[in-house]
Scaffold this motif. Sequence first.
Motif, PDB file in Angstrom:
ATOM      1  N   LEU A  44      -8.806 -70.975   7.996  1.00 56.10           N
ATOM      2  CA  LEU A  44      -8.059 -71.478   6.848  1.00 56.10           C
ATOM      3  C   LEU A  44      -7.965 -70.406   5.759  1.00 56.10           C
ATOM      4  O   LEU A  44      -7.018 -70.366   4.989  1.00 56.10           O
ATOM      5  CB  LEU A  44      -8.751 -72.741   6.311  1.00 56.10           C
TER       6      LEU A  44
ATOM      7  N   THR B 189      -1.188 -67.684   1.043  1.00 56.04           N
ATOM      8  CA  THR B 189      -0.637 -68.633   0.078  1.00 56.04           C
ATOM      9  C   THR B 189      -0.914 -68.201  -1.358  1.00 56.04           C
ATOM     10  O   THR B 189      -0.041 -68.226  -2.213  1.00 56.04           O
ATOM     11  CB  THR B 189      -1.256 -70.033   0.294  1.00 56.04           C
TER      12      THR B 189
ATOM     13  N   PHE C 172      -4.781 -68.495   5.813  1.00 55.88           N
ATOM     14  CA  PHE C 172      -3.692 -69.250   5.190  1.00 55.88           C
ATOM     15  C   PHE C 172      -3.825 -69.198   3.670  1.00 55.88           C
ATOM     16  O   PHE C 172      -2.854 -69.010   2.940  1.00 55.88           O
ATOM     17  CB  PHE C 172      -3.720 -70.697   5.695  1.00 55.88           C
ATOM     18  N   GLU C 173      -5.062 -69.310   3.215  1.00 58.28           N
ATOM     19  CA  GLU C 173      -5.325 -69.219   1.769  1.00 58.28           C
ATOM     20  C   GLU C 173      -4.872 -67.861   1.233  1.00 58.28           C
ATOM     21  O   GLU C 173      -4.204 -67.774   0.200  1.00 58.28           O
ATOM     22  CB  GLU C 173      -6.812 -69.411   1.480  1.00 58.28           C
TER      23      GLU C 173
END
Lengths: 376, 87, 458
Positions: free
Chosen positions: A331, A338, A334-335
């Motif tokens: 994750l 983002t 993705f962080e």
Amino acid sequence: MSLTIAVTGMNATDNPGPGVAVIRAIRDACPDCTIVGLAYETLDPGNYMPGVADHAYLLPYPSVGVAALSERLLAIHALTPIDVLIPTLDAELPIWVRLQDFLADRGIATFLPDADTLALRNKDRLHELADLGVSVPDSVVLTDPTNIPKIADELGYPCVVKGRFYDAYVAQTAHDVAHWFHKLANAWGLPVIIQKFVPGTEFDVVCVGDGEGGLIGSVAMRKMQLTDKGKAWGGVTVRDRKLDAFVRDTIAALSWRGPCELEVMRGDDGGLYLIEINPRFPAWVYLSAGAGRNLPWAAVELALGRPVAPMPPAPAGVMFLRHSLDQILPLSDFEALTVRGEIHRAPVPEPAAAPSPPAPVATTATLTTFPTEFPA
Amino acid sequence: MLDHLALSESGFLFDARTGLTYTLSRTGTFLLRSLIDGADAETLPERLVASYDVEPLVARRDIEQFLFRLSDIGVLRKDDSDEEVTA
Amino acid sequence: MSRLPKDPVVTRLPYEPPTIIAHKNGLANKFGGQSARRSLPRIEGVPVAELVERFGSPLFVFSEHTLRRTYREVHRAFSLRYPKVQLAWSYKTNYLDAVCRVFHDEGAWAEVVSEVEYDMARRNGVPGSQILFNGPYKPEPALRVAIEEGAHIHIDHHDELYTVEKIAKELGRKLPVTLRINMDTGIQPRWDRFGFNFDNGEALTAIRRLHTGGHLVLEGLHAHIGTFMLDPQAYARGTAKLAELALAAKRDTGVAVKTIDLGGGLPSRATLHGQYGPGADSKPPVDDYAEAITGALLAAGFPQDELPTLLLESGRALVDEAGFMIASVVANKRLANGTRAVIVDAGVNVLFTSFWYRHDVLPAEDHGGMLEEAVVYGPLCMNIDVVRPSVLLPPLEAGDAVVFRPVGAYNVTQSMQFIRLRPAIVMIGENKQVDLIRRSEHLDDLKGPELLPERLRP
């Protein structure tokens, strides 16, 4: 010194962008190259695939315009200096074509057509290629539905009704044309293009032109399996002297510079017709490396001004089948994309500045690092 | 307990209960971090003013709206009940 | 102010409002809307804050420098390529005397479409001989004045043709006239409501009719092919058809047409709703239009000594980018669906073009903090008062100034006193001197013309 090559189109989805295929081909030719993946969406799978991009960055959507896109690219360039940029998406190409000299002045090489040649491949201008000696199906450009009755005399039925940017439908009657005309005009604006229907077999050809009329290499493919959007999910290389000559002549007529995909129809009448030109590599371009004609690498070398000898025709019978695969990813990747717009899997080169640190947060609260496990 | 929320210092928030992700501003991160760490919502204005260059009145107004928004989008709803943390 | 440190001893972090943004699929790109933070602290070197302090908010601001520079760019693009070029300033785009006079000072004629606009141009010192009188309705008394003063009459329809012929008969002299022509130039929508149609032969028939009548002489041909035309080739096609008509008229009547008028319709750098990318990127340079129009004229086959004068009736392309609207944030709001809303003190009653453009909205000062999409509402108590449906903005406080651009075209002429009166307008001169060119309105400006029946008076 190892090269850094930036590639766009990391959307390896069910309607894939060509970025991952281009990168795989470049990696085959240059295992030491550093690859910068440039994506427009955080969820573009190419950003997260192992062995694809060493650095993944988000770009603003091309709709923000020339100034904002070039500004972002230069910020990325400052962090990971880019030697060559290979753009692969239709929507962004007009911008990169406009920025060619600007990028060259800043040390980023490209190998693209000029704006006029790029405009010539617009669907509503394809008929102009006939003036250059390229065989294209007869067509009329419609801006006004009152001219639909003339189609029967000028082209006959069936015919193909095409939107200005996307979509094509076969029409059997003037009534059909009127139906699709309004639908396409609403979706993509005017004009609507009416093309003579050519019954036959379609071949897709990936090419690189040298910009002076010469063809560096091409690989022709027949689709074996299609997605429901009509995209190739499997295919096989074909070899046909007449098709080779047609491709060579088309690239020569346009003096095409850089990569492109030609959609060619071999009519039941035996004639070859150019249906469309896509001004970039197709998503199936890895097949060219598989067939021993590594066209993405040729584009890199041409961008760098290195001489590239024209390649002999590709062998027939090399097959590809695409597959899908579920990637497990942290994750935190993705962080990173983002929140910061970048993922680094390789060290950021010296002496460039380190990636922008996370924004400062007051230290009175306890800060914890991002947990890797959550309560069940 | 807001143990369904994983908030990183970059302002990236993952709600384990819903699978949704969010980005928070620096002050938003600061405030939610305080709540996750067990701070009483009443003390938030004081904490914010102590750390950030903001007047108490503005801090109170902004926190009120922020907490309403957190609650409105459901991130303050706890994992196993409909109970909410309110200001 | 909330941003000033209260106690200089304790260093506190710079403040921004606490916000949370949900990641929506496909919209989680923090660089999606734009890559860099933008603000506009000054207009032509003059601080926005200073303008607001001196003249209030909202405030229209015009840059004289940009007016002049734009005029010269357009004029140069055409006159470099063609020997006889005359620009006529399209009055309806902006009525401000100060703006009109800058263009006349640069050499522009006037293009007017009503007797009111005609009088405005005359008051600005434009002689009748430098006025192009267009439009579907020119009352007979107005026509007589214009003819008397030597204005160029552009005939729109047969009824007007008969009226002008009647006036000529009465005056006992032949009157020069221009015919407005419409045609298919390959663009949609096709403008065929003004003038005589080329494609079906109506135009040439009207020319023959005018000639045989014996009272009128064909001086020019005029076409206005559309508005915000992004395809220069449409002008090439329009010009070629006008030239073809002019040569046919010469062949049939022996009279050489003196002027070819391509009207207006050139785009500005504004961005249309639904347009992909900023308007500035898709707007072809004015040179492309000049090349298309003059290229078609030069290729048409006019004898060298009968090359017509090229007239252009530019409005938007000359004035849009010179106009700015400074507005101030009134309030911040969060809509029920979580959307951020910013209310500013300039609404659609003064920014009418918000209905078809995505105006650029720039904060005068960016205090930092997370950018977030917001809908920008005007101050009117009307649901339609949306000046920008969606734009990425930094956190803004009530009282912060934002600048809308480009807004120089049509907003001043189409503004109205709906719910709020209209704001002051200033012009920044070449030397950065700021002059008030229209004061903000009083209630008397709105109520002055009204009369109350005796029975309703107290």
